[in-house]
Design a protein around this motif. Structure first.
Motif, PDB file in Angstrom:
ATOM      1  N   PRO A   1       0.807  -1.231   0.000  1.00 12.65           N
ATOM      2  CA  PRO A   1       0.000   0.000   0.000  1.00 12.65           C
ATOM      3  C   PRO A   1       0.833   1.271   0.000  1.00 12.65           C
ATOM      4  O   PRO A   1       0.323   2.353  -0.325  1.00 12.65           O
ATOM      5  N   THR A   2       2.120   1.176   0.344  1.00 11.42           N
ATOM      6  CA  THR A   2       2.969   2.370   0.375  1.00 11.42           C
ATOM      7  C   THR A   2       3.613   2.667  -0.974  1.00 11.42           C
ATOM      8  O   THR A   2       4.210   3.724  -1.161  1.00 11.42           O
ATOM      9  N   ASP A   3       3.483   1.737  -1.930  1.00 11.83           N
ATOM     10  CA  ASP A   3       4.081   1.930  -3.258  1.00 11.83           C
ATOM     11  C   ASP A   3       3.045   2.566  -4.177  1.00 11.83           C
ATOM     12  O   ASP A   3       2.213   1.893  -4.773  1.00 11.83           O
ATOM     13  N   ASP A   4       3.092   3.890  -4.300  1.00  7.03           N
ATOM     14  CA  ASP A   4       2.074   4.602  -5.065  1.00  7.03           C
ATOM     15  C   ASP A   4       2.363   4.653  -6.568  1.00  7.03           C
ATOM     16  O   ASP A   4       1.590   5.237  -7.328  1.00  7.03           O
ATOM     17  N   ARG A   5       3.444   4.021  -7.020  1.00  4.07           N
ATOM     18  CA  ARG A   5       3.745   4.013  -8.460  1.00  4.07           C
ATOM     19  C   ARG A   5       3.032   2.872  -9.187  1.00  4.07           C
ATOM     20  O   ARG A   5       2.926   2.885 -10.409  1.00  4.07           O
ATOM     21  N   VAL A   6       2.579   1.894  -8.432  1.00  6.70           N
ATOM     22  CA  VAL A   6       1.963   0.718  -9.050  1.00  6.70           C
ATOM     23  C   VAL A   6       0.499   0.621  -8.627  1.00  6.70           C
ATOM     24  O   VAL A   6       0.188   0.459  -7.444  1.00  6.70           O
ATOM     25  N   GLY A   7      -0.395   0.726  -9.615  1.00  7.12           N
ATOM     26  CA  GLY A   7      -1.824   0.676  -9.341  1.00  7.12           C
ATOM     27  C   GLY A   7      -2.351  -0.747  -9.240  1.00  7.12           C
ATOM     28  O   GLY A   7      -1.654  -1.717  -9.547  1.00  7.12           O
ATOM     29  N   ILE A   8      -3.585  -0.857  -8.782  1.00 10.06           N
ATOM     30  CA  ILE A   8      -4.236  -2.155  -8.656  1.00 10.06           C
ATOM     31  C   ILE A   8      -5.632  -2.082  -9.253  1.00 10.06           C
ATOM     32  O   ILE A   8      -6.116  -1.005  -9.610  1.00 10.06           O
ATOM     33  N   THR A   9      -6.293  -3.235  -9.353  1.00 13.26           N
ATOM     34  CA  THR A   9      -7.673  -3.299  -9.823  1.00 13.26           C
ATOM     35  C   THR A   9      -8.537  -3.907  -8.715  1.00 13.26           C
ATOM     36  O   THR A   9      -8.038  -4.318  -7.665  1.00 13.26           O
ATOM     37  N   HIS A  10      -9.828  -3.993  -8.959  1.00 14.52           N
ATOM     38  CA  HIS A  10     -10.727  -4.600  -7.974  1.00 14.52           C
ATOM     39  C   HIS A  10     -10.413  -6.087  -7.784  1.00 14.52           C
ATOM     40  O   HIS A  10     -10.671  -6.639  -6.709  1.00 14.52           O
ATOM     41  N   ASP A  11      -9.862  -6.715  -8.814  1.00 13.80           N
ATOM     42  CA  ASP A  11      -9.495  -8.129  -8.671  1.00 13.80           C
ATOM     43  C   ASP A  11      -8.315  -8.319  -7.732  1.00 13.80           C
ATOM     44  O   ASP A  11      -8.120  -9.404  -7.179  1.00 13.80           O
ATOM     45  N   THR A  12      -7.515  -7.271  -7.527  1.00  8.46           N
ATOM     46  CA  THR A  12      -6.335  -7.384  -6.664  1.00  8.46           C
ATOM     47  C   THR A  12      -6.732  -7.638  -5.215  1.00  8.46           C
ATOM     48  O   THR A  12      -6.187  -8.520  -4.550  1.00  8.46           O
ATOM     49  N   TYR A  13      -7.693  -6.861  -4.706  1.00  7.24           N
ATOM     50  CA  TYR A  13      -8.055  -7.063  -3.293  1.00  7.24           C
ATOM     51  C   TYR A  13      -8.850  -8.358  -3.097  1.00  7.24           C
ATOM     52  O   TYR A  13      -8.815  -8.954  -2.014  1.00  7.24           O
ATOM     53  N   LEU A  14      -9.557  -8.822  -4.147  1.00  6.94           N
ATOM     54  CA  LEU A  14     -10.209 -10.123  -4.040  1.00  6.94           C
ATOM     55  C   LEU A  14      -9.156 -11.234  -3.923  1.00  6.94           C
ATOM     56  O   LEU A  14      -9.278 -12.153  -3.106  1.00  6.94           O
ATOM     57  N   LYS A  15      -8.098 -11.113  -4.719  1.00 10.51           N
ATOM     58  CA  LYS A  15      -7.012 -12.090  -4.663  1.00 10.51           C
ATOM     59  C   LYS A  15      -6.310 -12.029  -3.308  1.00 10.51           C
ATOM     60  O   LYS A  15      -6.000 -13.085  -2.717  1.00 10.51           O
ATOM     61  N   LEU A  16      -6.056 -10.825  -2.830  1.00 10.97           N
ATOM     62  CA  LEU A  16      -5.416 -10.671  -1.523  1.00 10.97           C
ATOM     63  C   LEU A  16      -6.231 -11.359  -0.429  1.00 10.97           C
ATOM     64  O   LEU A  16      -5.681 -12.030   0.456  1.00 10.97           O
TER      65      LEU A  16
END
Length: 509
Positions: free
Chosen positions: A188-203
């Protein structure tokens, strides 16, 4: 099985024998249950009836999307909590925090990946590898696996590669860099790399979540679940009832899998009696089901009049397309005739993409908003990479702009002028096969652009045509060349099946 009791439907409609069996198995047994519910067979009605017959159960109803969730929350009894799988994950992972929200709002392009990995974006080999790493990360997030690798590269990405050396380079590239990018995505501290809604489902899936507050989980539209969702559900000790239509699986491009086929349950039953249409529509849909080697077939509603015909001039109708670009082209033709149109799901994304491709064509790169287009600096660069693009809507937009050139803004403005906010105000309703799912209309016209997709004879393309056809209540108009192919293919399948083979004939224009 002994004669079933006639269960209360809690409505003015009696349950069919098939629906009674589904309710009976849900109420009297404790094992997991699978209900294969064909088009228009009262799937949601049956699920509500099951829930009402289990008033002391704490039930989780998992909906495919937000609109279905909201509808279920208002129509199911109070012992049911309607959610989407993503909403459960969002809360569990803590996605409301500012750092996560910033990452979620950042859309990553292959140019962004090139900058992160310090690669030459303009190298043909690098660009293809970047496309592959982006797709591999997407596939991984929809999978049940614990780490991304080259096995998550979609098979179709290799089709444009010219040598085994290029394929091996790409596999190694993804194996080297995908795990590193994934670790940066979930930081969450790396603001250069974005995520999608599938990312938090995978997490969430990787934490092995336990849904212990429920006695029963109802999974709706199970045919379009993805492996990550199934991994979450399979590890639960709560009873599971999955409901869907195997022949309406149309979202594999999002990583969906047919849980109706993959999930083995001790109990299963089918709903084949459609309440939407009569025999003529059911018969045509069954020709597709036979091509798909279905064990059960649809039954039209007795005494319900449905027709396979040319829709009379002047009658309202809905036209269903395979692709958004062909829909836009039809919209422009209707606009030229000053007819009012309603587009299911709106045209904003399609016209936005088209305008951005036009801006690139017209050397107005600063005006481009869509990251899929913004990744290219010039029209020539897009043209040079056309063959390796895996975005068919972008490719079709490119050809559309190439054909109409400077007329694009005028075409879009003309279409927007005749678009109305609801169906009741329109002369014609336009939609795509994907957007039509879950809907129904009196009169339906199938667009000719389904034909090219049928050339692949891919199961999902047949499913999409099945979805489109079964939106009809009364009158269905199918282009003669599609109808001829469907009838010929179904007949050939019967002959080949009797001879021990099952391949459909090739399409001829």
């Amino acid at each position: 099985m002994d004669k079933l009791p006639q269960y209360n439907s809690f409505s003015s409609h009696e349950l069919t024998s098939e629906q009674c069996l589904a309710v009976h198995l849900a109420v009297t047994r404790r094992e997991n249950l699978k209900v294969n519910a064909f088009a228009g067979t009262g799937k949601t009605f049956t699920l509500r009836t099951i829930a009402r017959h289990l008033p002391r159960h704490r039930i989780l109803y998992l909906a495919f999307n937000k609109s279905v969730q909201m509808e279920a929350q208002s129509s199911f009894p109070g012992n049911v909590e309607a959610r989407t799988i993503h909403s459960l994950a969002f809360r569990a992972v803590g996605m409301g925090e500012r750092a996560w929200q910033a990452k979620l709002s950042k859309h990553m392009t292959i140019r962004d990946y090139a900058a992160l990995l310090k690669l030459d974006f303009h190298s043909q080999l690098s660009m293809k590898s970047l496309f592959c790493i982006k797709e591999a990360l997407r596939e991984f997030q929809n999978s049940q696996d614990s780490e991304p690798s080259s096995k998550h590269i979609p098979a179709w990405e290799f089709k444009t590669m010219k040598s085994e050396g290029e394929k091996e380079f790409t596999r190694q590239f993804v194996d080297d860099f995908a795990p590193l990018l994934w670790q940066r995505m979930i930081d969450p501290t790396d603001d250069r790399v974005g995520i999608t809604h599938d990312t938090y489902l995978k997490l969430w899936q990787l934490t092995d979540p336990v849904l212990s507050t429920f006695d029963l989980i109802l999974l709706d539209e199970a045919q379009d679940s993805n492996p990550v969702t199934m991994a979450i559900l399979k590890q639960q000790k709560v009873r599971l009832i999955v409901v869907g239509d195997s022949w309406q699986q149309i979202y594999s491009f999002r990583g969906a899998v047919n849980a109706m086929e993959l999930l083995s349950t001790p109990l299963d039953c089918v709903l084949t009696q459609s309440f939407r249409f009569g025999k003529a529509i059911a018969d045509l849909a069954n020709k597709i089901l036979r091509l798909r080697d279905a064990r059960n077939l649809l039954r039209g509603l007795p005494r319900h009049k449905s027709f396979l015909c040319k829709i009379p001039s002047g009658e309202p109708y809905t036209m269903i397309f395979r692709y958004n670009i062909e829909l836009l082209e039809e919209a422009s033709a209707l606009a030229a005739r000053q007819m009012y149109i309603y587009v299911v799901g709106s045209l904003d994304k399609t016209t936005g993409l088209m305008l951005d491709v036009f801006h690139l064509y017209n050397h107005e790169r600063a005006a481009i908003r869509d990251p899929r287009v913004k990744v290219f600096k010039t029209w020539a660069e897009l043209e040079m990479n056309y063959d390796i693009l895996d975005d068919i809507e972008l490719k079709k937009s490119f050809r559309f702009v190439e054909r109409y050139g400077q007329d694009i803004p005028a075409i879009i403005k003309m279409v927007q002028k005749v678009c109305v906010p609801n169906e009741e105000q329109s002369d014609v309703v336009l939609t795509t096969g994907h957007q039509s799912k879950g809907r129904e209309w009196q009169n339906v016209r199938i667009a000719g652009d389904f034909f090219d997709s049928l050339r692949s004879q891919a199961p999902e393309e047949l499913n999409l045509l099945y979805v489109a056809i079964t939106r009809t209540i009364s009158q269905l108009e199918v282009p003669p060349f599609i109808l001829e192919w469907l009838l010929t293919s179904a007949k050939a399948r019967e002959v080949r099946s009797s001879e021990g083979t099952a391949s459909a004939p090739s399409l001829q224009t």
